[in-house]
Design a protein around this motif. Sequence first.
Motif, PDB file in Angstrom:
ATOM      1  N   GLY A  14      44.966  47.538  34.458  1.00 24.57           N
ATOM      2  CA  GLY A  14      44.740  45.992  33.796  1.00 24.57           C
ATOM      3  C   GLY A  14      46.055  45.137  34.154  1.00 24.57           C
ATOM      4  N   SER A  15      46.742  45.432  35.321  1.00 24.33           N
ATOM      5  CA  SER A  15      48.017  44.786  35.469  1.00 24.33           C
ATOM      6  C   SER A  15      47.874  44.010  36.917  1.00 24.33           C
ATOM      7  CB  SER A  15      49.153  45.301  35.435  1.00 24.33           C
ATOM      8  OG  SER A  15      50.358  44.843  35.549  1.00 24.33           O
ATOM      9  N   CYS A  16      49.076  43.816  37.632  1.00 25.44           N
ATOM     10  CA  CYS A  16      48.939  43.293  38.979  1.00 25.44           C
ATOM     11  C   CYS A  16      49.820  44.080  39.877  1.00 25.44           C
ATOM     12  CB  CYS A  16      49.157  41.877  39.107  1.00 25.44           C
ATOM     13  SG  CYS A  16      48.006  40.700  38.289  1.00 25.44           S
TER      14      CYS A  16
ATOM     15  N   SER B  83      45.978  47.161  39.361  1.00 29.30           N
ATOM     16  CA  SER B  83      44.935  46.096  38.744  1.00 29.30           C
ATOM     17  C   SER B  83      43.663  46.676  38.328  1.00 29.30           C
ATOM     18  CB  SER B  83      44.769  45.309  39.816  1.00 29.30           C
ATOM     19  OG  SER B  83      44.038  45.838  41.102  1.00 29.30           O
ATOM     20  N   LYS B  84      43.270  48.194  38.329  1.00 32.38           N
ATOM     21  CA  LYS B  84      42.361  48.694  37.823  1.00 32.38           C
ATOM     22  C   LYS B  84      42.314  49.280  36.525  1.00 32.38           C
ATOM     23  CE  LYS B  84      40.539  47.822  42.023  1.00 32.38           C
ATOM     24  NZ  LYS B  84      39.528  46.863  42.287  1.00 32.38           N
TER      25      LYS B  84
ATOM     26  N   THR C 169      53.043  41.086  33.271  1.00 32.68           N
ATOM     27  CA  THR C 169      52.419  42.326  34.214  1.00 32.68           C
ATOM     28  C   THR C 169      53.123  43.291  34.140  1.00 32.68           C
ATOM     29  OG1 THR C 169      52.251  40.286  35.620  1.00 32.68           O
ATOM     30  CG2 THR C 169      52.260  42.479  36.638  1.00 32.68           C
TER      31      THR C 169
ATOM     32  N   ALA D 190      51.548  44.991  30.916  1.00 35.79           N
ATOM     33  CA  ALA D 190      50.326  45.656  31.341  1.00 35.79           C
ATOM     34  C   ALA D 190      50.577  46.994  32.025  1.00 35.79           C
ATOM     35  CB  ALA D 190      49.571  44.456  31.900  1.00 35.79           C
TER      36      ALA D 190
END
Length: 211
Positions: free
Chosen positions: A105-107, A101-102, A139, A142
């Motif tokens: 840019g995903s989860c 997530s950093k 997700t 990304a």
Amino acid sequence: MRARRCASAHFRHNDPESLRSVLRMARANIDRAVVVLEGHHSMDGTVGRLPEIASFAREFDCAVMVDEAHSLGVFVADGRGVREHFGLPGDAVDIWMGTLSKALGSCGGFVAGDADLIDAMKAAAPGVAMLSGGPAPSTIGAALALAILHMEPQRLTRLWPNTDFFRGLLVERDLDLGVSEGTPEQLRSTADELAEAVRVAEALLAIDGIG
């Protein structure tokens, strides 16, 4: 069978000798121990002294876990993180973990280790391993940013001049960056948090006429 409680101990920030002192005093009274550190400390802008800390942890028969959340996608030419930054083998520590997530840019996130460890973690955390829903296609797409970093190293090449430029603007405005080491994480510690946060925000908005 009742679960056994875990105790925790702290050593000074990024200080291998402090860790060694803590382990020297406490390790004999603990069955198993793991030393946990960040590869890139998000609140300080410092790089974890991983080779020394891992060495002292091994000296006292401790496992080592490294959080790559803020170093993945930042260090070395293709963003592979602090392990590559120090040129360490994969088994230099027992657990590598991080988030998508950093920089990506995903989860979601990841945990990496040897096969026995991962099998044990799956057995000990069935709620995560078996009951979690699958990630959405967006997700997954990304998360492929990791491959993009590998194919387009110019993205990281731009990161560091941008970091130096931004840091210079902060210093010009008399913002004390403390122990920050010139990495993309820039520390600004304040005593009067609200008033100083407003001042810092105003200084940032004023850069190049923004705001």
